[in-house]
Design an enzyme around this catalytic site. Structure first.
Site, short mmCIF file in Angstrom:
data_model
loop_
_atom_site.label_atom_id
_atom_site.label_comp_id
_atom_site.label_asym_id
_atom_site.label_seq_id
_atom_site.Cartn_x
_atom_site.Cartn_y
_atom_site.Cartn_z
N GLY A 10 0.97 -1.24 -0.06
CA GLY A 10 0.34 0.03 -0.02
C GLY A 10 0.80 1.29 -0.08
O GLY A 10 2.16 1.19 -0.37
N GLY A 11 0.39 2.48 0.47
CA GLY A 11 0.96 3.57 0.57
C GLY A 11 2.40 3.49 1.35
O GLY A 11 3.10 4.20 1.31
N GLY A 39 24.84 13.05 -28.58
CA GLY A 39 24.50 13.99 -27.34
C GLY A 39 25.08 13.20 -26.12
O GLY A 39 25.05 13.79 -25.31
N ALA A 40 25.26 11.94 -26.31
CA ALA A 40 25.78 10.99 -25.31
C ALA A 40 27.27 11.62 -25.08
O ALA A 40 27.71 11.68 -23.77
CB ALA A 40 25.75 9.72 -25.51
C1 HXC Z 1 -3.51 -4.53 11.81
C2 HXC Z 1 -2.37 -6.38 11.11
C3 HXC Z 1 -2.30 -5.81 9.87
C4 HXC Z 1 -2.71 -4.40 9.80
C5 HXC Z 1 -1.30 -7.72 9.80
N1 HXC Z 1 -1.97 -7.53 11.03
N2 HXC Z 1 -1.50 -6.59 9.09
N3 HXC Z 1 -3.17 -5.71 12.38
N4 HXC Z 1 -3.26 -3.89 11.00
N5 HXC Z 1 -2.51 -3.65 8.47
C6 HXC Z 1 -1.91 -8.62 11.96
C7 HXC Z 1 -2.98 -9.77 11.73
O1 HXC Z 1 -4.08 -9.55 12.02
C8 HXC Z 1 -2.22 -10.85 12.45
O2 HXC Z 1 -2.67 -10.53 13.87
C9 HXC Z 1 -0.78 -10.71 12.69
O3 HXC Z 1 -0.75 -9.16 12.14
C10 HXC Z 1 -0.02 -11.30 11.74
O4 HXC Z 1 -0.72 -11.15 10.43
P1 HXC Z 1 -0.92 -12.55 9.49
O5 HXC Z 1 -2.10 -12.19 8.40
O6 HXC Z 1 -1.37 -13.72 10.37
O7 HXC Z 1 0.42 -13.00 8.98
P2 HXC Z 1 0.76 -13.50 7.17
O8 HXC Z 1 -0.03 -14.53 6.95
O9 HXC Z 1 2.38 -13.60 7.31
O10 HXC Z 1 0.52 -12.19 6.43
C11 HXC Z 1 0.95 -11.07 6.44
C12 HXC Z 1 0.19 -9.88 5.63
C13 HXC Z 1 -1.31 -9.84 5.86
C14 HXC Z 1 0.36 -10.25 3.98
C15 HXC Z 1 0.83 -8.73 5.84
O11 HXC Z 1 -1.22 -9.70 7.33
C16 HXC Z 1 -2.06 -8.96 5.30
O12 HXC Z 1 -2.50 -9.00 4.14
N6 HXC Z 1 -2.19 -7.86 6.23
C17 HXC Z 1 -2.72 -6.63 5.74
C18 HXC Z 1 -2.27 -5.91 4.58
C19 HXC Z 1 -2.92 -4.48 4.37
O13 HXC Z 1 -3.93 -4.53 3.42
N7 HXC Z 1 -2.45 -3.34 4.90
C20 HXC Z 1 -3.15 -2.29 4.59
C21 HXC Z 1 -2.39 -1.80 3.55
S1 HXC Z 1 -2.83 -0.30 3.02
P3 HXC Z 1 -2.99 -11.95 14.97
O14 HXC Z 1 -3.49 -11.12 16.26
O15 HXC Z 1 -3.79 -13.05 14.37
O16 HXC Z 1 -1.38 -12.35 15.21
C22 HXC Z 1 -1.72 0.66 4.16
C23 HXC Z 1 -1.98 2.16 3.88
C24 HXC Z 1 -0.83 2.90 3.98
O17 HXC Z 1 -0.99 0.21 4.63
C25 HXC Z 1 -1.18 4.28 3.59
C26 HXC Z 1 -0.08 5.24 3.65
C27 HXC Z 1 -0.29 6.52 2.83
#
Ligand code: HXC
Length: 514
Positions: A169-170, A404-405
């Site tokens: 993501g961001g 040019g290079a």
């Molecule tokens: C809160 C999160 C989290 C998040 C993971 N966890 N991502 N908690 N916010 N963004 C937590 C899970 O709930 C889990 O908690 C623990 O972290 C481990 O995650 P798993 O899914 O079990 O691990 P894994 O299978 O290795 O997968 C990792 C992952 C997946 C691929 C990162 O967790 C995932 O897809 N997370 C969401 C990613 C996402 O969409 N993020 C937002 C992106 S947008 P528990 O308690 O069960 O252990 C963004 C915007 C930023 O970030 C913008 C800035 C401008």
């Protein structure tokens, strides 16, 4: 008092465990180290001073009120690498997936602000699921606070990012603003939208690795500057890169002792250029023979391989090397190599690192693909970068310097300090065949024997232009040198230029063609 001390010890132990034994086990099973293990590998033994280990998040939504883990998913602090100070943060995936909360961001911003005040680089070890979803906009705000600091720190202190897990993501934009990105094969991923979103929107099926794995970013997108097989190797190379960099824009890169009485003449250099000017050779062989101990730390080695960039030392001084690679696309400049070169030149210039340019370039790559994708816009980035650079700049024309290079690759006209050429140098507006076909078009077509005429004119053109002497007569080349003399000449040049001072006109900022 003893019980108070014991309480502190207990709290420290709790903080050190992050998300707990089970989560640490899971992290190891994925082939990843924990945030603290990474820090220990990265910095000098015993040098890490952690801060904010007891910081907890402030959210009470979606069950977070039951999960107050000290440190809140990021380890921050100060340390030394080879005795030199560094600021770092290391995201702890064992705590809520290393997700970025309000307090997690405040911790990162605190050490970044400190790094700016004391003038030392920031290294960020990234392993995070992105914005902490339960905290909503507060988490997005936290990211923006970091992006702003990355931007303001750009050109003030070096910033290095290692991606050691997810970065989606961001969130990708913080590392993207920093100067160098390291990735690890198979365990690190960067993308703006993941495979499932890609499938919904474009119907493409793509794996995590193909979409945003280390090799994809090192060779296709150019997002990653370095890629290694595992975290241990990656962190060792972050240390190595750090050794070439100054602490801040007013500092000088660490100089190594050098024995100036050593014999610097190297006859091996005489035998590298093939007799046939159209035959390729490996420019990296020349790079290794010209720098101290052949210790070349290449940047972006898998991306736009027609241009080589990287760090080395010449006479003990760190230099940034920019060299055309005749082995790939005959060493032409194209869109990707121009962007790669421009970013590297600007990094070096921002941080007082002198430039060594090794030139063998037949020109810019022709074709609709290049023109339609903006070779004019992107090629000008490299030109702009060399023009604005005020650090010591030494060019050696090894063979071709066409069109040019010739101007772009740090010619005398754009403030090259020392411009040398080997006797094999060919300096002209264009290669012999193309040139003769244009300027003798009528003469050749009206000749009774066009082939003979063509060859006659080719010989005339080659005799006149495919050498360095016309440029040397005008002072565009300071000296024509034998290949074997090159190392001594560049050692002397960079020593002489140590006290060089040059300025650009005062302005708010430049407007590089983006
Ligand atoms: C809160 C999160 C989290 C998040 C993971 N966890 N991502 N908690 N916010 N963004 C937590 C899970 O709930 C889990 O908690 C623990 O972290 C481990 O995650 P798993 O899914 O079990 O691990 P894994 O299978 O290795 O997968 C990792 C992952 C997946 C691929 C990162 O967790 C995932 O897809 N997370 C969401 C990613 C996402 O969409 N993020 C937002 C992106 S947008 P528990 O308690 O069960 O252990 C963004 C915007 C930023 O970030 C913008 C800035 C401008």
């Amino acid at each position: 008092m003893k019980d108070k001390f014991e309480k502190l010890e207990g709290l420290r132990l709790e903080a050190k465990l992050g998300g707990g034994e089970n989560k640490i086990k899971l992290q190891h099973e994925k082939g990843k180290l924990t945030a603290r293990e990474r820090v220990q590998l990265l910095v000098d033994e015993g040098s890490f001073q952690e801060i904010d280990a007891f910081v907890k998040h402030r959210s009470n939504d979606f069950g977070l009120e039951k999960q107050h883990i000290p440190g809140d998913g990021v380890v921050t602090g100060f340390a030394r690498i080879e005795g030199r100070q560094v600021v770092l943060y290391s995201q702890d995936f064992t705590v809520l997936g290393g997700s970025l909360s309000e307090t997690n961001s405040l911790k990162i911003c605190k050490v970044m602000d400190m790094a700016m005040k004391i003038g030392v680089p920031v290294i960020g070890l990234n392993d995070s699921g992105g914005a902490r979803i339960q905290e909503g906009v507060v988490s997005l705000g936290g990211y923006a606070d970091i992006f702003l600091r990355n931007t303001l720190a750009s050109g003030v202190i070096p910033q290095i990012s290692a991606i050691l897990g997810p970065c989606a993501g961001g969130a990708v934009y913080s590392p993207a603003i920093t100067d160098f990105i390291f990735m690890v094969k198979n365990t690190s991923h960067m993308f703006v939208t993941g495979p499932s979103v890609v499938k919904t929107v474009t119907h493409e099926e793509v794996s995590f690795e193909d979409l945003g794995g280390a090799e994809t970013h090192a060779s296709k997108s150019g997002v990653a500057h370095f890629v290694f097989d595992n975290e241990v190797e990656t962190l060792a190379n972050v240390r190595k890169l750090f050794g070439f960099l100054p602490l801040n824009w007013k500092d000088q890169a660490p100089e190594k002792e050098f024995d100036f009485k050593k014999d610097l003449v190297n006859e091996k250099l005489d035998g590298i250029i093939p007799a046939n000017p159209n035959k390729p050779y490996d420019m990296k062989e020349i790079v290794r023979l010209l720098i101290d101990d052949s210790d070349f730390f290449e940047v972006h080695s898998n991306y736009a391989q027609n241009l080589i960039v990287g760090f080395g030392r010449v006479g003990g001084l760190v230099v940034g090397v920019i060299a055309n690679q005749p082995e790939v696309l005959a060493g032409v400049l194209d869109i990707n190599s121009s962007i790669k070169g421009a970013r590297f030149v600007r990094f070096c210039d921002a941080f007082n690192i002198p430039l060594l340019i090794l030139e063998d370039v037949p020109g810019f790559l022709p074709g609709t693909e290049q023109e339609w994708n903006g070779i004019i816009r992107h090629g000008s980035k490299l030109l702009f970068a060399f023009c604005e650079a005020t650090v010591p700049k030494v060019t050696v024309i090894i063979r071709k310097a066409y069109g040019g290079a010739y101007d772009v690759m740090n010619s005398k006209h754009i403030r090259g300090d020392f411009n040398f050429a080997w006797p094999s140098a060919e300096i002209a507006v264009m290669g012999p065949k193309g040139a003769v076909e244009i300027i003798f078009k009528k003469e050749i077509s009206s000749s009774k024997n066009p082939d003979e005429k063509m060859n006659e004119k080719l010989e005339e053109y080659i005799e006149k232009f495919t050498n360095p002497y016309i440029a040397a007569e005008r002072g565009y080349i300071d000296e024509v040198i034998l290949p074997r003399e090159t190392r001594i000449r560049i050692v002397q040049a960079f020593q002489l230029l140590k006290t060089k001072v040059d300025f650009n006109p005062k302005k708010k900022h430049c407007n590089i063609p983006l």
